[in-house]
Design an enzyme around this catalytic site. Structure first.
Site, PDB file in Angstrom:
ATOM      1  N   HIS A 119      38.357  36.332  57.532  1.00 44.96           N
ATOM      2  CA  HIS A 119      37.680  35.274  56.786  1.00 44.96           C
ATOM      3  C   HIS A 119      38.383  33.950  57.044  1.00 44.96           C
ATOM      4  O   HIS A 119      39.605  33.872  56.983  1.00 44.96           O
ATOM      5  CB  HIS A 119      37.706  35.566  55.285  1.00 44.96           C
ATOM      6  N   ASP A 152      28.537  37.412  42.703  1.00 42.77           N
ATOM      7  CA  ASP A 152      29.137  36.253  43.377  1.00 42.77           C
ATOM      8  C   ASP A 152      28.069  35.268  43.811  1.00 42.77           C
ATOM      9  O   ASP A 152      28.264  34.055  43.722  1.00 42.77           O
ATOM     10  CB  ASP A 152      29.955  36.704  44.589  1.00 42.77           C
ATOM     11  N   ARG A 186      28.256  27.344  40.575  1.00 42.88           N
ATOM     12  CA  ARG A 186      29.422  26.470  40.785  1.00 42.88           C
ATOM     13  C   ARG A 186      29.033  25.230  41.583  1.00 42.88           C
ATOM     14  O   ARG A 186      29.483  24.117  41.316  1.00 42.88           O
ATOM     15  CB  ARG A 186      30.528  27.240  41.506  1.00 42.88           C
ATOM     16  N   SER A 210      35.708  34.900  44.675  1.00 40.89           N
ATOM     17  CA  SER A 210      34.461  34.868  45.442  1.00 40.89           C
ATOM     18  C   SER A 210      34.686  35.427  46.844  1.00 40.89           C
ATOM     19  O   SER A 210      33.938  36.284  47.328  1.00 40.89           O
ATOM     20  CB  SER A 210      33.941  33.431  45.506  1.00 40.89           C
ATOM     21  N   LYS A 236      33.515  39.690  48.171  1.00 38.10           N
ATOM     22  CA  LYS A 236      32.615  39.996  49.281  1.00 38.10           C
ATOM     23  C   LYS A 236      33.305  40.877  50.320  1.00 38.10           C
ATOM     24  O   LYS A 236      32.684  41.755  50.920  1.00 38.10           O
ATOM     25  CB  LYS A 236      32.101  38.703  49.909  1.00 38.10           C
TER      26      LYS A 236
END
Lengths: 417, 417
Positions: free
Chosen positions: B82, B161, B168, B183, B187
């Site tokens: 990520h 999420d 948000r 968040s 995932k």
């Protein structure tokens, strides 16, 4: 300028501009700002506060979010009152006709009760025929004729407050002084008043438990109210015991009528004090003038005219034999001594259980039920002496809510500040 | 237990319990908690924070709010990566086939770009035929065959999420570390990975502007990730200039293919570093193994197999003559000297203006447009030397985004920590 900027500014501890607060109020009332953005902003306000300038700007923005009552053409001064709410608070029922009897023009919107705090509209609805849905036009016409009109809240005035208040209730943002102050003041301004008298309750039976908390709210109401162009007077009054001798809708109307007929006591004293503040604010007299208008029966006559104008059955002034509950249970003193505590919270909750108050907005009330108090804090009592009577639709069990002490007890004065 | 208690606890600075955080995640995903209550809670979290235990509990609650990819049956180790996102970040396009070439099983869900940060899905969509909508079943089958599968985000995984992230974005509560961390991690956990490598970007072209901010995010991701049962490695890498030589969708795929074919530079070095971390985490090798799999062409072969498996046109590996923009404007150096700044923000915004990035979620992208950079910070340049090329659909005016200094400039290393 966007709502996201307004949220971010408050989130970061900066003040919201007048334009941002207008955006919020207008967006709340016309639905163009979604609930989730309003509630994020409300939480940011709860945690980071608002200064007096912001609170005044929000007040004006909410007051201008819908129609405003135009009282021009009615005789001045235009007066309104507001109580922060407590158990047994029937002040409005006596104060309004008293102010009108003193020559002031009184236009008031009142709410329904929720939780332990009763609502003037619920109390008046216990009077057969009494209309609480006057239009602004009817209000004005009636005030022109008799100097006094009262109605339930209309969605046409301060609609932004209605939306924000509803959201605060479900987002944990009720107990926030700037939001409380702007909510109260915006409705007063939209209602057209120039002079407003506030009765800030303080004690175990209401929202402000301590004198410093009540002082803070009073200061906020006065200072922000003045910034917003109102002439404001405010008293802090005792709510450590229920106000007067009744809690429950028809029971409170009956007590109000007794006070209008001359019954002395804490309700009488409070009403005269608040009326004095209103007369002083208007330059139209003082407390002595108020006392004389009440004690001479002028206020009683005005109340009869008021009830009649709004369709209410005026025989309620002649007898207490109306809206009576089938069961009346007398509570006797378990000991000799002095009344040391009358638990307002417990009394308020008992009235709800009896069906005279609401747990939820949709609850339908029983106007006949309630608690009648035969004593006040400080009273000397004998064993077996009746302390209270519970008016109910059927038999009910409950915890005692009156405490008896061995030694004499000094009650708090009704006017605290 | 009610949502109002959860909101009030966080509002008053107390920790939310695991049960409260599950209530919030489940209520967000099934719609039983309205948006306005979620957003009030989000603002309270933004202002009062969450500790690591709460962040881990929220992570797990969101991960379990929908389906979880069950990777059992696939060869271990199961790896994911990520990036926190930056301008020109095409790392995934090279790193994924490299990890698969090293024998790891790589399953990844990627997002679309929003604002100046591009998205892997948008980049891959520029390749004719490339499918970015694989079902979980298709993902698993493809990963079994070639060790690698990538798809767009599915509403079936971590739906809580999706709801909270959407809120948000519109309530000013994006820049909140516990919410960012939970968040991201939720995932990854729902996606089934056991090992995750994080590329935390730091610099003017991304969210974390300074090293201390990036360190804080890295520490949070590692510590909360470990609490939630993941094996986590994380690098902090430079985003003060765009990553590599392109920003724009097809342009970045072309650059990624060049790196897979052996082009040296910052993208190459970053990919090898991240792959080394992943191999170390799995106990399956180190950076040298990663470098060898990239430089030997194994990763390139895996990338071809990957594109083919997902329906992508593999002739994109043979020529750069695809998805080309009609206008190419060369920017020449106005002076001799050293490249001292390449403004990533300006490059990212220019790509949006060209149509290669999104201002709003609904924007449709032009895959052909973007910025090609011929220089990096520190390069010595002559007057008139080409610095960059703007690929666009029509002529466009823009501000200069490359600064030239008289004296030599030392660029930040690509790996900061």
């Amino acid at each position: 300028m966007s709502i996201l900027e307004a949220i971010s500014a408050k989130r970061d501890g900066r003040a919201n501009t007048d334009a941002q607060l207008c955006l919020i109020a207008d967006g709340a009332s016309d639905g163009s700002i979604p609930d989730y953005q309003l509630s994020a902003w409300l939480m940011a306000v709860f945690l980071n506060g608002m200064d007096d300038r912001e609170t005044a700007d929000l007040t004006m923005a909410m007051a201008e979010s819908g129609e405003r009552m135009a009282l021009d053409g009615l005789p001045k001064p235009w007066v309104d009152k507001h109580s922060t709410g407590g158990v047994g608070d029937k002040t409005t029922l006596v104060l309004l006709p008293l102010l009108a009897a003193c020559g002031l023009t009184v236009i008031k919107m009142s709410g329904r009760g929720l939780g332990i705090t009763g609502g003037t509209i619920d109390k008046l609805e216990s009077v057969p025929g009494f209309r609480i849905d006057l239009s602004p036009e009817e209000m004005k016409e009636q005030a022109r004729e008799i100097g006094l009109a009262l109605t339930g809240q209309t969605p046409r005035l301060a609609p932004a407050d209605k939306v924000l208040y509803g959201l605060r209730d479900v987002t944990g943002t009720v107990a926030c002084l700037p939001l409380i102050i702007s909510s109260i003041l915006s409705k007063k301004i939209a209602g057209g008043a120039e002079h407003v008298v506030f009765d800030v309750k303080c004690g175990s039976g209401c929202f402000m438990k301590t004198l410093p908390e009540a002082e803070e709210l009073r200061t906020g109401l006065v200072e922000v109210g003045q910034k917003a162009g109102l002439k404001v007077r405010a008293a802090i009054t005792d709510m450590d015991q229920p106000l007067g001798h009744t809690a429950g809708n028809a029971l409170e109307v009956k007590e109000a009528i007794r006070v209008l007929k001359g019954e002395p006591g804490r309700v009488h004293d409070l009403v005269v004090h608040l009326a004095g503040l209103a007369l002083e604010s208007c330059g139209a007299g003082d407390k002595a003038d108020a006392a004389s208008a009440l004690d001479s029966g002028l206020a009683l006559a005005k109340a009869r005219a008021w009830f009649k104008a709004q369709g209410g059955d005026t025989t309620v002034f002649d007898s207490e034999d109306w809206q009576t509950a089938p069961c009346i249970r007398i509570i006797e003193s378990p000991a000799a001594g002095y009344v040391s505590k009358i638990d307002s919270q417990a009394v308020g909750k008992l009235v709800i259980r009896l069906g005279g108050g609401r747990k939820q907005k949709s609850d339908v009330l029983d106007p006949t039920v309630g608690v009648e108090l035969h004593v006040e804090i400080g009273d000397k009592v004998e064993v077996g002496q009746p302390l209270a009577a519970i008016h109910s639709s059927s038999k009910i069990e409950f915890e005692p809510f009156i405490q008896i002490a061995e030694s004499p007890v000094e009650p708090a004065p009704i006017i605290l500040a």
